[in-house]
Design an enzyme around this catalytic site. Structure first.
Site, mmCIF file in Angstrom:
data_model
loop_
_atom_site.group_PDB
_atom_site.id
_atom_site.type_symbol
_atom_site.label_atom_id
_atom_site.label_comp_id
_atom_site.label_asym_id
_atom_site.label_seq_id
_atom_site.Cartn_x
_atom_site.Cartn_y
_atom_site.Cartn_z
ATOM 1 N N LYS A 145 0.885 -1.158 0.000
ATOM 2 C CA LYS A 145 0.000 0.000 0.000
ATOM 3 C C LYS A 145 0.926 1.211 0.000
ATOM 4 C CE LYS A 145 -3.962 -2.277 0.619
ATOM 5 N NZ LYS A 145 -5.109 -2.248 -0.275
ATOM 6 N N GLU A 157 -2.279 -1.767 -8.963
ATOM 7 C CA GLU A 157 -3.686 -2.120 -8.750
ATOM 8 C C GLU A 157 -4.525 -0.859 -8.524
ATOM 9 O OE1 GLU A 157 -4.045 -4.880 -5.513
ATOM 10 O OE2 GLU A 157 -6.229 -4.921 -5.582
ATOM 11 N N LYS A 195 -12.395 -10.858 -6.380
ATOM 12 C CA LYS A 195 -12.766 -11.142 -4.994
ATOM 13 C C LYS A 195 -14.203 -11.641 -5.034
ATOM 14 C CE LYS A 195 -10.014 -7.504 -2.823
ATOM 15 N NZ LYS A 195 -10.005 -6.308 -1.979
HETATM 16 O O1 OSB Z 1 -7.656 -3.199 -1.967
HETATM 17 O O2 OSB Z 1 -7.230 -5.258 -1.941
HETATM 18 C C1 OSB Z 1 -7.601 -4.257 -1.364
HETATM 19 C C2 OSB Z 1 -7.885 -4.937 2.371
HETATM 20 C C3 OSB Z 1 -9.049 -4.267 2.661
HETATM 21 C C4 OSB Z 1 -9.705 -3.615 1.650
HETATM 22 C C5 OSB Z 1 -9.200 -3.593 0.360
HETATM 23 C C6 OSB Z 1 -8.041 -4.259 0.066
HETATM 24 C C7 OSB Z 1 -7.363 -4.927 1.104
HETATM 25 C C8 OSB Z 1 -6.103 -5.609 0.922
HETATM 26 C C9 OSB Z 1 -5.760 -6.705 1.879
HETATM 27 O O3 OSB Z 1 -5.300 -5.253 0.095
HETATM 28 C C10 OSB Z 1 -5.860 -8.013 1.291
HETATM 29 C C11 OSB Z 1 -5.644 -9.138 2.263
HETATM 30 O O4 OSB Z 1 -4.499 -9.497 2.532
HETATM 31 O O5 OSB Z 1 -6.627 -9.725 2.724
HETATM 32 MG MG MG Z 2 -6.955 -3.607 -3.930
#
Ligand code: OSB
Ligand code: MG
Length: 367
Positions: free
Chosen positions: A161, A211, A260
């Protein structure tokens, strides 16, 4: 399908350390666990992975609870469900609310697979016995200790991030600890049109992908950026359905898709998106939601499909939690996670721990 009872549980699990992004911080993870049982005592489990606030999608745990208790369950006619896809058709009158639909559909898939004595992975056409794990480093975890702990498990891909303007620093910081890590960044939609040149300038870093650089809904801007950049764009928040995936791919707005189950409204939609991407030569990977072992087990089945060629946000139970809701935690060994071969999602839920983590429950029976 024989469905005798549905139990909803609001649970909350403490996180080992806060999960920090530019949109906010998670300290504990609250989700709704859905349990669908039949007359033989078989139980299917699903998870509604909405967050407490609508920072990622419009749903929250509170809206999800309302949708389940007041809208979906009162309309549910279990006699009309022969297969989980029937549930998708029955709830197609409801706009949006993907995570709610995905959680209940997931529990129905698990029960359906258990009633048919087959693993969920096999039922949906999975072909892999193991899937590749990928680690996510939030803004708050980026120290040598964090990375060394993950390296010991052999994670194959690191997703960072980042903050706007500090991408290079963060990436360099991680590469100083280990220059060989395969790195991608997740922007969660924080860039604006005027940032396209800034993003293009990151091409020299050789990132696996970036992403969701721009806001969901803007297929045009993603297309403009992808035409300029050599780094592949992967879409997350933008893809809420098969229609979205088709538009993104046809328009050239991305080269990779994050799937997802919760964000796209369930396993049926996830399978359709997987197939569409595969037929169009677009690789996919399985995203994560800082979710419990129940959702992780569904993810493992999905990620065992052939077009999941890129390591996903698939991590061990102990990545975020002290204790997961499973009796045997999900483990990453040599960078891989085993896809369960036991019936259904193939994991044993720790019912007494689940009960302890529950703050509110609701029981529904067909009328
Ligand atoms: O953007 O993928 C995302 C977590 C919370 C909300 C959005 C995201 C995420 C993650 C974590 O990137 C993913 C994980 O390890 O579960
Ligand atoms: Mg993401």
């Amino acid at each position: 399908m024989d469905i005798q009872r549905i139990v909803l549980r609001r649970i909350s699990l403490p996180l080992r350390s806060p999960f920090q992004t530019h949109q906010g911080e998670l300290h504990e993870r609250s989700v709704i666990i859905v349990e669908v049982s039949d007359h033989q005592g078989l139980k299917g489990y699903g998870e509604v992975s909405a967050f407490s606030t609508p920072f990622y999608t419009a749903e929250t745990i509170e809206t999800a609870w309302h949708m389940l208790r007041d809208i979906i369950l009162p309309h549910l006619n279990t006699r009309d469900i022969q297969h989980p896809a029937d549930f998708v058709r029955m709830t197609s009158f409801i706009q949006g609310n993907q995570m709610v639909k995905a959680g209940l559909e997931g529990a129905i898939w698990d029960l359906y697979a258990k009633q048919n004595k087959v693993s969920l992975a096999e039922l949906i056409g999975g072909t892999r016995a193991y899937v590749k794990a990928g680690a996510v480093l939030s803004l708050s975890d980026c120290t040598k200790n964090d990375i060394n702990r993950l390296k010991q498990s052999g994670y194959e891909r690191y997703k960072l991030k980042v903050e706007k303007g500090k991408e290079r620093d963060k990436i360099n910081q991680v590469q100083t600890i280990d220059p060989d890590l395969a790195i991608m960044i997740d922007a969660n939609g924080m860039y604006r049109e005027e940032d396209i040149d800034h993003l293009t300038a990151l091409d020299d870093l050789g990132l696996l992908m970036i992403e969701q650089p721009f806001e969901p809904g803007d297929f045009y801007l993603h297309r403009q950026a992808q035409q300029q950049m050599s780094t592949p764009i992967c879409l997350d928040e933008s893809i809420m359905s098969l229609h979205d995936a088709r538009q993104a791919i046809e328009l050239g707005s991305c080269q990779i898709v994050n799937i997802k189950i919760s964000r796209v409204g369930g396993m049926t939609a996830a399978l359709n998106i997987h197939d569409y991407c595969q037929n169009n030569g677009v690789p996919v990977w399985c995203g994560g939601m800082v979710e419990t072992g129940i959702a992780k087990a569904h993810n493992l089945a999905l990620a065992s499909l052939p077009n999941f060629t890129i390591p996903g946000d698939l991590s061990s139970s102990d990545r975020y939690f002290y204790k997961d809701v499973l009796k045997e935690p999900i483990e990453v060994i040599d960078g891989k996670i085993r896809v369960p071969t036991e019936n259904g999602i193939g994991v044993n839920v720790d019912d007494s721990y689940l009960e302890k983590a529950t703050s509110q429950s609701y029981v529904w029976q067909p009328g």
